[in-house]
Design a protein around this motif. Structure first.
Motif, short mmCIF file in Angstrom:
data_model
loop_
_atom_site.label_atom_id
_atom_site.label_comp_id
_atom_site.label_asym_id
_atom_site.label_seq_id
_atom_site.Cartn_x
_atom_site.Cartn_y
_atom_site.Cartn_z
N SER A 73 34.54 43.11 36.55
CA SER A 73 35.46 44.25 36.65
C SER A 73 35.21 45.18 35.48
O SER A 73 34.70 44.76 34.44
CB SER A 73 36.91 43.76 36.61
N VAL A 74 35.60 46.45 35.64
CA VAL A 74 35.59 47.36 34.50
C VAL A 74 36.53 46.83 33.42
O VAL A 74 36.34 47.11 32.23
CB VAL A 74 35.98 48.79 34.94
N LEU A 75 37.52 46.02 33.81
CA LEU A 75 38.43 45.44 32.83
C LEU A 75 37.81 44.29 32.06
O LEU A 75 38.47 43.70 31.19
CB LEU A 75 39.72 44.99 33.52
N SER A 76 36.54 43.99 32.34
CA SER A 76 35.78 43.13 31.43
C SER A 76 35.67 43.79 30.06
O SER A 76 35.49 43.10 29.05
CB SER A 76 34.37 42.88 31.97
N TRP A 77 35.76 45.11 30.03
CA TRP A 77 35.59 45.88 28.80
C TRP A 77 36.83 46.65 28.39
O TRP A 77 37.03 46.91 27.21
CB TRP A 77 34.42 46.87 28.98
N LEU A 78 37.65 47.07 29.34
CA LEU A 78 38.85 47.84 29.03
C LEU A 78 40.08 46.94 29.06
O LEU A 78 40.17 46.04 29.90
CB LEU A 78 39.04 48.97 30.03
N ALA A 79 41.02 47.20 28.18
CA ALA A 79 42.26 46.43 28.15
C ALA A 79 43.41 47.31 28.63
O ALA A 79 43.69 48.35 28.03
CB ALA A 79 42.54 45.94 26.73
N LEU A 80 44.05 46.92 29.73
CA LEU A 80 45.24 47.62 30.21
C LEU A 80 46.46 46.73 29.95
O LEU A 80 46.48 45.57 30.38
CB LEU A 80 45.12 47.91 31.71
N PRO A 81 47.47 47.24 29.25
CA PRO A 81 48.62 46.41 28.90
C PRO A 81 49.27 45.71 30.09
O PRO A 81 49.63 44.53 30.01
CB PRO A 81 49.58 47.41 28.25
N ALA A 82 49.38 46.40 31.21
CA ALA A 82 50.05 45.81 32.37
C ALA A 82 49.23 44.71 33.03
O ALA A 82 49.76 43.93 33.82
CB ALA A 82 50.38 46.89 33.39
N ALA A 83 47.94 44.66 32.73
CA ALA A 83 47.06 43.65 33.33
C ALA A 83 46.29 42.91 32.24
O ALA A 83 45.12 42.59 32.39
CB ALA A 83 46.09 44.31 34.30
N GLY A 84 47.00 42.60 31.15
CA GLY A 84 46.33 41.99 30.01
C GLY A 84 45.70 40.65 30.31
O GLY A 84 44.59 40.34 29.86
N SER A 85 46.39 39.81 31.07
CA SER A 85 45.85 38.50 31.40
C SER A 85 44.60 38.62 32.27
O SER A 85 43.59 37.96 32.01
CB SER A 85 46.91 37.66 32.12
N TYR A 86 44.67 39.47 33.27
CA TYR A 86 43.51 39.67 34.16
C TYR A 86 42.32 40.20 33.38
O TYR A 86 41.20 39.71 33.52
CB TYR A 86 43.89 40.64 35.27
N ALA A 87 42.57 41.22 32.53
CA ALA A 87 41.48 41.80 31.75
C ALA A 87 40.83 40.76 30.85
O ALA A 87 39.60 40.68 30.74
CB ALA A 87 42.00 42.99 30.93
N ALA A 88 41.65 39.97 30.18
CA ALA A 88 41.10 38.94 29.30
C ALA A 88 40.29 37.91 30.07
O ALA A 88 39.23 37.45 29.61
CB ALA A 88 42.23 38.26 28.53
N SER A 89 40.76 37.54 31.26
CA SER A 89 40.02 36.56 32.07
C SER A 89 38.69 37.13 32.53
O SER A 89 37.69 36.40 32.60
CB SER A 89 40.86 36.12 33.28
N LYS A 90 38.64 38.43 32.83
CA LYS A 90 37.39 39.04 33.26
C LYS A 90 36.44 39.26 32.08
O LYS A 90 35.22 39.19 32.23
CB LYS A 90 37.67 40.36 33.97
N ALA A 91 37.00 39.50 30.88
CA ALA A 91 36.17 39.57 29.69
C ALA A 91 35.50 38.22 29.43
O ALA A 91 34.31 38.14 29.09
CB ALA A 91 36.99 40.01 28.48
N ALA A 92 36.27 37.16 29.60
CA ALA A 92 35.71 35.81 29.45
C ALA A 92 34.65 35.55 30.51
O ALA A 92 33.61 34.93 30.25
CB ALA A 92 36.81 34.77 29.53
N ALA A 93 34.89 36.03 31.73
CA ALA A 93 33.92 35.84 32.80
C ALA A 93 32.63 36.60 32.53
O ALA A 93 31.54 36.14 32.90
CB ALA A 93 34.52 36.27 34.13
N TRP A 94 32.73 37.78 31.90
CA TRP A 94 31.53 38.50 31.51
C TRP A 94 30.73 37.70 30.50
O TRP A 94 29.50 37.56 30.60
CB TRP A 94 31.91 39.87 30.92
#
Length: 232
Positions: A129-150
């Motif tokens: 996801s683009v949230l592998s790199w960007l952090a959105l406060p409302a989706a912080g858990s999802y973003a962090a999980s996708k960063a880990a997946a990257w």
């Protein structure tokens, strides 16, 4: 990798991007496409072979790898969203998101790496996801999980290089799927994303940046950290 004649496993292939990827694999000449889903009855495309697979259940993943010995392409598409902000979301929801988005692909790759090796290496696609790199406060858990997946994608790429396995990381912004149905934002058609991912597999590219939003986000990685954490 030559998709024509390949045998693919697509997790979460009953809806959204997974359904598009599975269907386009068939259209491109894949010999067999296994749809790895929790409920095989949810697979409507009769061209696919439904397989009961829960990526959060190690035993389910192990059984799938033992039975699907002809797989040469693995697509880690199954995903989960909606837990909320990382610091205030219910921890059970956070764990469920991470079990699916991070540990799920880890378990699938660990189980299927030997299968791919027996078929000359094959390929793995991790849907990120683009949230592998960007952090959105409302989706912080999802973003962090996708960063880990990257990060796991980069790690397994290095670990599987010796057996000749192509590892593709696919990043995209909002797609027009059930997951984003309630969001009033610009969305990219999943069919377009699927086509770009499979084009990358066919020519051996290791990364897919599916839209302008994602390409812009990738460029921010060399800048100040604040640029990666917009206020909303």
């Amino acid at each position: 990798m030559d998709i024509s004649g390949s045998v693919a496993l697509v997790t979460g292939a009953n809806r959204g991007l997974g359904r598009e990827l599975a269907g386009q694999l068939v259209d491109r000449g894949a010999k067999t496409v296994y749809a790895g889903v929790r409920d095989p009855a949810s697979v409507a495309d009769e061209r696919l072979v439904p397989v009961r697979l829960d990526v959060t259940d190690p035993e389910s993943v192990r059984r799938a790898a033992e039975s699907l010995t002809d797989v040469s392409l693995v697509v880690n598409n199954a995903g989960r969203a909606g837990a909320g902000p990382l610091l205030t979301a219910d921890l059970a929801a956070v764990r469920a998101e991470w079990e699916t988005n991070f540990l799920g692909p880890v378990q699938v790759i660990r189980a299927f790496a030997p299968v791919l090796a027996r078929h000359g290496g094959g390929a793995v696609v991790d849907v990120l996801s683009v949230l592998s790199w960007l952090a959105l406060p409302a989706a912080g858990s999802y973003a962090a999980s996708k960063a880990a997946a990257w990060s796991l994608t980069n790690s397994v790429r290095a670990e599987l290089r010796g057996q000749g396995t192509l590892v593709v990381g696919a990043h995209m912004g909002y797609m027009d799927t059930d997951m984003t149905a309630g969001l009033d934002v610009a969305k990219i058609p999943p069919a377009q994303v699927a086509a770009r991912i499979l084009d990358a597999v066919a020519v051996g590219e290791e990364e897919v940046l599916a839209d302008d939003v994602t390409r812009g986000a990738k460029q921010l990685l060399g800048g100040p950290p604040a640029a990666l954490a917009p206020s909303r």
